[in-house]
Motif scaffolding. Structure first.
Motif, PDB file in Angstrom:
ATOM      1  N   GLY A  27      42.837  41.057  53.002  1.00 50.72           N
ATOM      2  CA  GLY A  27      44.089  41.360  51.981  1.00 50.72           C
ATOM      3  C   GLY A  27      43.937  42.483  51.256  1.00 50.72           C
ATOM      4  N   ASP A  28      44.888  43.218  50.829  1.00 49.43           N
ATOM      5  CA  ASP A  28      44.844  44.353  50.001  1.00 49.43           C
ATOM      6  C   ASP A  28      44.118  45.366  50.485  1.00 49.43           C
ATOM      7  OD1 ASP A  28      46.056  45.929  47.743  1.00 49.43           O
ATOM      8  OD2 ASP A  28      43.905  45.621  46.901  1.00 49.43           O
ATOM      9  N   ASP A  29      44.229  45.926  51.808  1.00 50.27           N
ATOM     10  CA  ASP A  29      43.388  47.014  52.257  1.00 50.27           C
ATOM     11  C   ASP A  29      41.865  46.703  52.131  1.00 50.27           C
ATOM     12  OD1 ASP A  29      43.351  49.576  53.391  1.00 50.27           O
ATOM     13  OD2 ASP A  29      42.925  50.355  51.865  1.00 50.27           O
ATOM     14  N   LEU A  30      41.727  45.355  52.323  1.00 54.47           N
ATOM     15  CA  LEU A  30      40.218  45.126  52.237  1.00 54.47           C
ATOM     16  C   LEU A  30      39.715  44.282  53.380  1.00 54.47           C
ATOM     17  CD1 LEU A  30      37.916  44.995  49.887  1.00 54.47           C
ATOM     18  CD2 LEU A  30      39.212  42.658  49.248  1.00 54.47           C
ATOM     19  N   GLY A  41      39.368  36.000  51.316  1.00 52.80           N
ATOM     20  CA  GLY A  41      40.056  37.184  50.237  1.00 52.80           C
ATOM     21  C   GLY A  41      40.122  37.007  48.722  1.00 52.80           C
ATOM     22  N   GLN A  46      43.072  36.324  45.615  1.00 52.21           N
ATOM     23  CA  GLN A  46      43.436  37.435  46.427  1.00 52.21           C
ATOM     24  C   GLN A  46      42.775  38.775  45.680  1.00 52.21           C
ATOM     25  OE1 GLN A  46      45.092  37.558  49.600  1.00 52.21           O
ATOM     26  NE2 GLN A  46      43.600  39.134  49.527  1.00 52.21           N
ATOM     27  N   ARG A  66      37.285  49.318  53.027  1.00 51.55           N
ATOM     28  CA  ARG A  66      38.730  49.843  52.916  1.00 51.55           C
ATOM     29  C   ARG A  66      39.102  50.338  54.448  1.00 51.55           C
ATOM     30  NH1 ARG A  66      39.633  52.120  46.988  1.00 51.55           N
ATOM     31  NH2 ARG A  66      37.470  52.916  46.873  1.00 51.55           N
ATOM     32  N   THR A 113      41.411  42.423  45.019  1.00 51.55           N
ATOM     33  CA  THR A 113      41.907  43.858  45.307  1.00 51.55           C
ATOM     34  C   THR A 113      40.910  44.777  45.851  1.00 51.55           C
ATOM     35  OG1 THR A 113      41.890  44.650  43.245  1.00 51.55           O
ATOM     36  CG2 THR A 113      43.736  43.333  43.812  1.00 51.55           C
ATOM     37  N   ALA A 114      41.419  45.836  46.308  1.00 46.56           N
ATOM     38  CA  ALA A 114      40.098  46.870  46.732  1.00 46.56           C
ATOM     39  C   ALA A 114      39.863  47.500  45.721  1.00 46.56           C
ATOM     40  CB  ALA A 114      40.806  47.877  47.857  1.00 46.56           C
ATOM     41  N   HIS A 115      40.798  47.523  44.636  1.00 49.22           N
ATOM     42  CA  HIS A 115      40.513  48.344  43.428  1.00 49.22           C
ATOM     43  C   HIS A 115      39.269  47.484  42.844  1.00 49.22           C
ATOM     44  CE1 HIS A 115      40.529  50.126  39.606  1.00 49.22           C
ATOM     45  NE2 HIS A 115      40.920  49.050  38.886  1.00 49.22           N
ATOM     46  N   GLU A 116      39.076  46.192  42.750  1.00 48.96           N
ATOM     47  CA  GLU A 116      38.292  45.337  42.025  1.00 48.96           C
ATOM     48  C   GLU A 116      36.989  45.536  42.719  1.00 48.96           C
ATOM     49  OE1 GLU A 116      40.771  41.575  40.452  1.00 48.96           O
ATOM     50  OE2 GLU A 116      40.298  41.721  42.676  1.00 48.96           O
TER      51      GLU A 116
END
Length: 191
Positions: free
Chosen positions: A98-101, A14, A152, A86, A154-157
């Protein structure tokens, strides 16, 4: 000049591996790699910011409702297909990053979900090939200061940032010396 961190920890599943601006390898110049697996035997990751000009329909005979471009996951086994998503609804066999990923999972389920509109294109990315390191190889590269690690992802990235801006955006977001590195020109002679 900048002082590099001489005690870079090993990456974990992650994390993002970010090439330093002076890395002189065309396969990894200004790349951001999502670490999917790291253990004593080696490391497996996918490059997040290198698009191909290929569609899923160019590499698969089956009809799958996905019109986005494929990513180049790395220089290893470019005849293999991988995916990051996601979790909109559970995809069996997915590995949490991690983070919805999530990485991988039941491909038959993914195809069904895409074709039925249950999984939207903005929630999945496909990759040809991968980036891999054998036992101790990545550690050597980290010790030579070839990579930075951002803990970690993020799904945003992964899903919302433009691939051609990801390297710079991630470094800038890390702040400090990394923010300075984010502005380093590709060819300093042209500065």
């Amino acid at each position: 000049m900048f002082e590099y961190d001489k005690n870079i920890p090993d990456p974990e599943r992650g994390d993002l591996l970010i090439s330093e601006p002076f890395l002189n390898d065309p396969n990894f110049e200004r790349t951001v790699i999502l670490i999917c697996e790291h253990n004593d035997q080696g490391t497996f990751g996918l490059v997040m910011n290198k698009l191909t000009d290929l569609l899923l329909s160019d590499v698969m005979k089956e009809e799958i409702d996905f019109t986005g471009l494929l990513n180049l996951g790395g220089p290893v086994e470019q005849n293999t297909l991988h995916f990051i998503h996601r979790r909109v609804q559970g995809i069996e066999g997915s590995i949490a990053l991690g983070d919805d990923l999530f990485w991988s999972g039941d491909f038959e389920q993914v195809k069904f979900m895409l074709n039925e509109g249950l999984l939207k294109e903005e929630n999945i990315q496909f990759y040809l090939g991968y980036s891999g390191w054998g036992e101790g190889q990545l550690r050597d590269e980290l010790d030579r200061q070839s990579w930075f690690i951002k803990k970690q992802a993020t799904a945003h990235e992964i899903f919302d940032m433009e691939p051609d801006e990801l390297w710079k955006s991630v470094l800038k977001g890390m702040g400090g010396k990394y923010k300075v590195f984010s502005n380093y020109p590709v060819d300093p002679r042209l500065n």
